[in-house]
Scaffold this active site. Sequence first.
Site, PDB file in Angstrom:
ATOM      1  N   ASP A 195      -2.647   7.931   0.156  1.00 33.89           N
ATOM      2  CA  ASP A 195      -2.074   8.347   1.428  1.00 33.89           C
ATOM      3  C   ASP A 195      -0.566   8.469   1.281  1.00 33.89           C
ATOM      4  OD1 ASP A 195      -3.312   8.052   4.568  1.00 33.89           O
ATOM      5  OD2 ASP A 195      -1.141   8.037   4.375  1.00 33.89           O
ATOM      6  N   HIS A 208       1.524   7.394   3.503  1.00 38.38           N
ATOM      7  CA  HIS A 208       2.169   6.361   4.303  1.00 38.38           C
ATOM      8  C   HIS A 208       2.289   5.016   3.573  1.00 38.38           C
ATOM      9  CE1 HIS A 208       0.708   9.258   7.344  1.00 38.38           C
ATOM     10  NE2 HIS A 208       1.848   8.952   7.947  1.00 38.38           N
ATOM     11  N   SER A 247       5.062   9.334  11.977  1.00 34.92           N
ATOM     12  CA  SER A 247       3.794   8.613  12.033  1.00 34.92           C
ATOM     13  C   SER A 247       3.867   7.255  11.341  1.00 34.92           C
ATOM     14  CB  SER A 247       2.683   9.463  11.386  1.00 34.92           C
ATOM     15  OG  SER A 247       3.046   9.866  10.082  1.00 34.92           O
TER      16      SER A 247
END
Length: 277
Positions: A116, A118, A211
Site C-alpha cells: 500500500d 500509506h 488520506s
Amino acid sequence: DETRKGLVKGDDGWFFSDEEFSWNRKSTAMVEKHVGFVKEAVADLKTAGIEPIILLIPEKADIYRDKLGSIQPPVGRGTFYEEIRARLTALGVQVPDLRATFLEARKGTDVFLKTDTHWTVAGAGVVAGETSALLAEDAGLTRESYTLSAEPEVPHSGDLLKFAKLSVFSGLVSLPRETIAPLSAKKAEADLDELLADVTAGPQLALVGSSYSANGTWSFEAQLKATSGVDVINFAEEGKGPFKPMETFLAEKLPQIQGLKYVVWEMPLRYFDEVKY
C-alpha cells in the site's frame, strides 16, 4: 512478476508507487506551483493568528531503498526530501525531519505497508509522537486525557495491488493481504468544570491533509489526540492529495472557527511534483 503502469515491484513482497520514480519536464514547474501554494497558505494561517505545523511525509521508496532490488529512483529524487523540507522551513514553519524519524523507526517496525502507499498504524504513531513533542512546548493548550484502544484486526488489500497484471489468471493467483489493527481514542471521563469548558471553548488544533490523516484505519488522528492530550478537528480528505483540502479549509472552514491555535498540515512528499494536484 508482471505489473501495470503505476506499480514498481521490489524485493520480499514490497510494492511501490511509480509516482515516486517519475521526474519529467513538468516536474520542476509543479514543484514551484505547490511550494508557492504552501507559501500563500502559511501566510493566510499566520495572518489569522494560527501556527502551522507541516508534516512532510517521506517517500516509501526512499525509506525502503533496500527493498527496491535492481530498481533505482531517478537521480532528481535523491535529495528531494531535504530540498523541499528546507524550502518549507524557510517559510518560518516547524517541519520536523520525518525522514530521519522513519529511518530510525523502521529498525524496529514497518512504517509503511508493504502493498500500500500509506503508512502503518505504527508509522502514524511515530509521527503523532513527533507532532505532540512540538505541541508540548505550548503550555497554553487545553489538555485532556485520552485512552487508546485497539480495534479488531481487519484484513487489508493494499491499494497498489490493483496494478498487478493478472488478466484472465486473476482467479488463480492469491495476492498478499496485510492485517491492520486500528486504534481508537476515547476521552477520559470529565468532571463538570471540564464539560462546561468544552461547551464554551472551540477547537484549538485542526488537522488538514490527505488520506494519511483522513482514513481512520491508519489511526493518525486517534494517536495524535492520545499523545498530545489535545482534541483534534479533522478536515483531511481522501483522494484529493494534501493541497486541495487546505484550499477548501481556508476558503470554507477557517472563517467559521474561533479560537484555533494550530493547524497540523500533513503532506506526502510525492505530491509536490504531481501534475493532477
